[in-house]
Design a protein around this motif. Structure first.
Motif: not given
Length: 457
Positions: A302-325
């Motif tokens: 967030l600091a780099d984005m505001r100071r230097y304009g660095v574009v970044s993205s966030l991925l939230i990943c979750d294993i499907d049916d992990f409880k079943k495993i």
């Protein structure tokens, strides 16, 4: 012949404890007959249902039987079950609150143990002892605190030893300095002695023509005596120098040994410090960064984005049916699935991409210098790559897929808003059939709505 269990209580007949339904019915029948006899004697009027009911309600023994029946009725039993379920749900909320607070102050390795305790708590359902579960959780935390305290004690012991070594080395240096100063003084005195003797010799050799042969002999003897004195002083000086040299060599060897010990201890403590740093910022099971490291990285992003304009993205990943495993193959295989997933992340993503285990089977990935379309492309590549990968255990091929939600860091964002948008996109991916990618744009969630959501609006 029926068996009756009667006893007297305050001059009133009462049914004993542990009586069967049949015995209770007989007892009530006896009580009704007794009431009818009393009414026929006390009252000459015609008997009525109300009169009998009034007399029955006045008898404590019958009241007790009726209240017991009411308490054990199906309706009351259902109410009790509902109350127990409500109590259990309330306990679960308290459990989640306690785990959330623990997660902020302990490393991922401890959180894994707490998660296992939480799973066992839910599996046991209403039969679980909440107090016992909390005691187990506190035991895990206590072990972690003792471990940290032990490491701190090791560090303090090393620092104490290092200070002792340094003090000893300082003392040796002072002794050596004093020895050098003393040696310099002795050298000066020795030089002055030789100079004095040489001046005397020069005076003795200042021979004039008036000296006789006898005088020359005396001068010769005086010069030889002076030279002998010089030789003795030289030998004495050599012996002193040798002793001082030996002492200096011993001091030097001791200092070298001390310095070597300090270096060795420093290497050990450095390795331990690296282990502590590794544990504090990395997930012990998977080797990915942990929640603490994620919090630091997202603040930097967030600091780099505001100071230097660095574009970044966030991925939230979750294993499907992990409880079943976990339920089908066990927690050991679940752990192997988590480790496998991180290895696939590293194989597919860039070296500069930040991979962290956010909690349980959920991972957060920060893609720097990547806009939302680039994040979608990377996420879809991950989903496809993991879907095609082979994950097996004991010749059992186990399906391993993930769902991903993506969001873009924005100017007005903080750590929670950018996460909430990606998390909402992840839930949409789960509802859309899993094994897919959704973005904040698919959800139609903007920054303002996310902030209102986070405030409980």
């Amino acid at each position: 012949m029926r068996r009756t269990i009667y006893k007297k209580k305050d001059d009133e007949v009462e049914l004993g404890e542990g009586s069967s339904i049949e015995e209770k019915v007989y007892f009530i029948a006896d009580q009704v007959l007794d009431i009818l006899r009393n009414l026929s004697q006390d009252n000459k009027k015609q008997l009525s249902t109300k009169m009998i009911a009034d007399r029955m309600s006045a008898r404590g023994a019958i009241k007790k039987i009726l209240s017991d029946c009411e308490y054990n009725s199906p309706a009351n039993q259902e109410n009790k079950n509902n109350q127990n379920e409500a109590d259990f749900n309330s306990q679960k909320k308290r459990v989640e609150s306690i785990l959330a607070k623990f997660a902020k102050v302990v490393p991922s390795s401890v959180n894994e143990k707490l998660s296992m305790l939480r799973n066992s708590y839910y599996k046991d359902d209403n039969s679980c002892d909440a107090d016992g579960w909390l005691d187990s959780s506190l035991t895990v935390i206590q072990k972690y605190i003792h471990s940290v305290a032990g490491r701190n004690m090791e560090l303090e012991e090393f620092m104490h030893q290092a200070m002792q070594y340094l003090k000893e080395t300082e003392r040796r240096i002072e002794v050596e300095l004093f020895s050098n100063q003393s040696k310099f003084k002795q050298d000066r005195e020795f030089e002055e002695g030789i100079s004095s003797n040489m001046n005397v010799i020069k005076q003795d050799f200042s021979i004039s023509d008036n000296y006789s042969s006898g005088d020359l002999q005396k001068i010769k003897m005086a010069v030889l005596s002076r030279i002998e004195n010089i030789n003795k002083n030289i030998d004495k000086k050599r012996e002193v120098d040798m002793l001082q040299l030996e002492e200096s060599q011993k001091n030097l060897e001791l200092m070298t040994a001390r310095i070597t010990d300090i270096k060795r201890e420093a290497e050990i403590i450095k390795e331990k410090a690296q282990e502590i740093e590794m544990e504090s910022l990395h997930d012990r099971l998977t080797g990915a960064f942990n929640r603490k490291a994620y919090d630091q990285k997202i603040a930097e992003t967030l600091a780099d984005m505001r100071r230097y304009g660095v574009v970044s993205s966030l991925l939230i990943c979750d294993i499907d049916d992990f409880k079943k495993i976990n339920d089908t193959y066990g927690h050991k295989v679940g752990d192997l699935a988590l480790k496998k997933l991180v290895s696939l992340f590293r194989e597919r993503l860039r070296i500069t991409d930040f991979i962290s285990r956010y909690g349980g089977e959920e991972f957060a990935i920060i893609l720097t210098h990547t806009d939302l379309s680039g994040a979608v492309k990377a996420a879809e590549g991950l989903v496809s790559f993991i879907n095609k990968s082979i994950f097996s255990y004991q010749e059992n091929k186990i399906p391993l897929t993930i769902s991903i939600g993506a969001s873009l860091f924005k100017e007005a964002d903080d750590a929670s808003t950018v996460f909430e948008r990606a998390d909402s996109a992840l839930y949409l991916a789960k509802r859309s059939g899993k094994n897919t990618v959704k973005t904040e744009e698919d959800c139609g969630v903007d920054v303002a709505e996310t902030k209102l959501k986070s405030m409980g609006a």
